[in-house]
Design an enzyme around this catalytic site. Structure first.
Site, PDB file in Angstrom:
ATOM      1  N   SER A 236       0.804  -1.222   0.000  1.00 61.15           N
ATOM      2  CA  SER A 236       0.000   0.000   0.000  1.00 61.15           C
ATOM      3  C   SER A 236       0.836   1.270   0.000  1.00 61.15           C
ATOM      4  CB  SER A 236      -0.944   0.002   1.202  1.00 61.15           C
ATOM      5  OG  SER A 236      -0.233  -0.174   2.404  1.00 61.15           O
TER       6      SER A 236
ATOM      7  N   HIS B 246      -5.087  -3.149  -3.032  1.00 59.84           N
ATOM      8  CA  HIS B 246      -4.653  -2.196  -4.065  1.00 59.84           C
ATOM      9  C   HIS B 246      -4.480  -2.842  -5.429  1.00 59.84           C
ATOM     10  CE1 HIS B 246      -4.087   1.059  -1.208  1.00 59.84           C
ATOM     11  NE2 HIS B 246      -3.667   0.130  -0.381  1.00 59.84           N
TER      12      HIS B 246
ATOM     13  N   LYS C 292     -11.376   0.986  -2.542  1.00 56.26           N
ATOM     14  CA  LYS C 292     -10.303   1.572  -3.353  1.00 56.26           C
ATOM     15  C   LYS C 292     -10.739   1.623  -4.820  1.00 56.26           C
ATOM     16  CE  LYS C 292      -7.363   1.073   0.448  1.00 56.26           C
ATOM     17  NZ  LYS C 292      -6.964   0.107   1.456  1.00 56.26           N
TER      18      LYS C 292
HETATM   19  C1  LIG Z   1      -6.850  -0.046   2.833  1.00 55.25           C
HETATM   20  C2  LIG Z   1      -6.296  -1.380   3.141  1.00 55.25           C
HETATM   21  C3  LIG Z   1      -6.978  -2.265   3.963  1.00 55.25           C
HETATM   22  C4  LIG Z   1      -8.218  -1.865   4.719  1.00 55.25           C
HETATM   23  O1  LIG Z   1      -9.312  -1.806   3.878  1.00 55.25           O
HETATM   24  P1  LIG Z   1     -10.553  -0.877   4.293  1.00 55.25           P
HETATM   25  O2  LIG Z   1     -11.668  -1.403   3.497  1.00 55.25           O
HETATM   26  O3  LIG Z   1     -10.155   0.502   3.953  1.00 55.25           O
HETATM   27  O4  LIG Z   1     -10.765  -1.066   5.768  1.00 55.25           O
HETATM   28  C5  LIG Z   1      -6.471  -3.525   4.130  1.00 55.25           C
HETATM   29  N1  LIG Z   1      -5.327  -3.894   3.534  1.00 55.25           N
HETATM   30  C6  LIG Z   1      -4.617  -3.052   2.750  1.00 55.25           C
HETATM   31  C7  LIG Z   1      -3.344  -3.527   2.119  1.00 55.25           C
HETATM   32  C8  LIG Z   1      -5.084  -1.764   2.543  1.00 55.25           C
HETATM   33  O5  LIG Z   1      -4.378  -0.917   1.812  1.00 55.25           O
END
Ligand SMILES: *Cc1c(COP(=O)(O)O)cnc(C)c1O
Length: 407
Positions: free
Chosen positions: A187, A215, A247
């Site tokens: 991330s 991602h 995302k």
């Molecule tokens: C953003 C993210 C999460 C969390 O997801 P949300 O739906 O925003 O709670 C989990 N793992 C990674 C690698 C992330 O970037």
């Protein structure tokens, strides 16, 4: 010694964060218009900034078919989830989304959870106990680390993207059941995990491989199936994957996708699934529309790839410290926290919004600007970004760390 007062402790900790340039503040977004957003600054004034820090990689967050589905379903089923899934909150829209995502990722089953954070807690807490081991990449997302804490299992971490390190950690814990967990696309760095090597090691060590596709979903692989599919792996090699909806899919929520028995076990036992209200069905319906778009609109991925290539070529010409990433996450390494903040501020003065990412989100001495690209950006947006970076680069050339206020 008297018991410490929590109020005194938090005040001291905040002073420490200020001194270390690590204060984090929110700011209100008042309006959005494509990739531009109007924000309220600390002094109360407002201004328009170009968003290069969000995760809406495919530009679906404000897509008409997604938001109109949200409205239609909310008109039918209301705003809330009403109850947890196992009580009376499970709705046909939830099942439809689970089936659509399982079909998309060519996996036997999927389970919808409240968020990616909760889903990572659920997978690890639901599968591992105190005699078990969770082996993780050192740069994994915080939610994977927290999941291991909630499970009470042993957490063993290996150097970033180092399959040999993963193997060593698994060998060092031969007795309990094992989960090998990694981000697919990291991330804060934007690079892709060595998935094929991890799959081989997991199989040899009788560990279950879990890949967090937060991602990668919608962005990598054919029809946007993610990094696992792009590596030529399927649900037998990677029995569990995390798909987040917040995302590239532009919504909210997450799904754990993979082996039917493992997924059912989570649905029946995982605490972060059972003890929370179901996602509003209208959000599930909107995400189903987003999944269909993400699958079908290959042009969004093509466009994104073009923008990434243009950005990297431009940044290279400027001699900027790019990391080795082909994904929409394009961090610029700054080193110390003050430089990252000063750089982000200088960009903001030119109408560009990027995040200054500092410890503990990244390791000490690895502060960075996390620039993210979206298919909704235009060539003109990119030119604005690169021009601003050129000016900031000159500004900072040879400069050492200097104080900056908070972003
Ligand atoms: C953003 C993210 C999460 C969390 O997801 P949300 O739906 O925003 O709670 C989990 N793992 C990674 C690698 C992330 O970037």
């Amino acid at each position: 010694m008297p018991r410490p007062l929590l109020t005194a402790r938090v005040a001291a900790l905040r002073q420490q964060r200020i001194a270390q340039q690590r204060l984090r503040v929110r700011r209100d977004v008042l309006r959005r218009d494509g990739m531009r957003c109007e924000v309220r600054l600390a002094d109360g004034s407002t201004r328009w900034l170009l968003d290069f820090c969000g995760n809406d990689y495919l530009g679906l967050a404000r897509h008409y078919s997604v938001s109109s589905t949200l409205q239609d379903e909310a008109a039918r089923s209301g705003a809330g989830g009403v109850a947890s899934h196992l009580v009376c909150g499970h709705h046909a829209a939830h099942t439809a989304l689970e089936q659509a995502v399982a079909d998309w990722l060519q996996a036997p089953a999927a389970l919808l959870l409240g968020s990616g954070y909760l889903a990572n807690l659920a997978v690890i807490q639901g599968l591992l106990g105190k005699d078990d081991v969770c082996v993780q990449d050192r740069l994994n997302h915080a939610s994977l680390i927290d999941g291991a804490r909630l499970a009470g299992c042993t957490l063993r971490r290996y150097p970033h993207a180092d399959p040999e390190g993963a193997l060593r950690q698994l060998r060092a814990a031969p007795d309990g059941a094992a989960l090998l967990a990694s981000d697919g696309v990291f991330s804060m760095d934007g690079d892709v995990a060595p998935l094929r090597a991890l799959a081989l090691i997991a199989r040899a060590q009788r560990a279950t491989l879990y890949i967090d596709e937060a991602h990668a979903t919608g962005v990598l692989g054919e029809e946007g199936r993610g990094s696992v599919a792009a590596a030529g792996l399927d649900h037998t090699a990677v029995p569990l994957r995390l798909v987040t909806l917040g995302k590239a899919l532009g919504g909210y929520g997450a799904l754990v996708v993979g082996d039917a028995d493992l997924v059912r076990h989570l649905a029946e036992t995982a605490r972060p699934y059972i003890y929370t209200t179901a996602l509003p069905p209208a959000l599930a319906a909107a995400s189903l529309a987003a999944v269909q778009r993400a699958r079908r609109d290959g042009w969004r991925r093509t466009r994104l790839a073009e923008l990434i290539a243009t950005f990297r070529a431009g940044a290279r010409r400027l001699g900027l410290p790019l990391l080795d990433s082909d994904t929409p996450i394009q961090p610029l390494h700054c080193g110390d926290d003050a430089s990252a903040l000063a750089l982000a501020q200088a960009l903001e003065a030119q109408g560009i919004w990027v995040g200054a990412i500092r410890p503990p989100t990244v390791p000490e001495g690895r502060a960075r600007l996390r620039i993210t690209l979206s298919a909704a950006h235009t060539e003109a947006h990119l030119r604005t970004l690169l021009d601003a970076l050129a000016r900031v680069h000159d500004l900072l050339a040879g400069a050492t760390a200097r104080p900056g206020t908070d972003i």
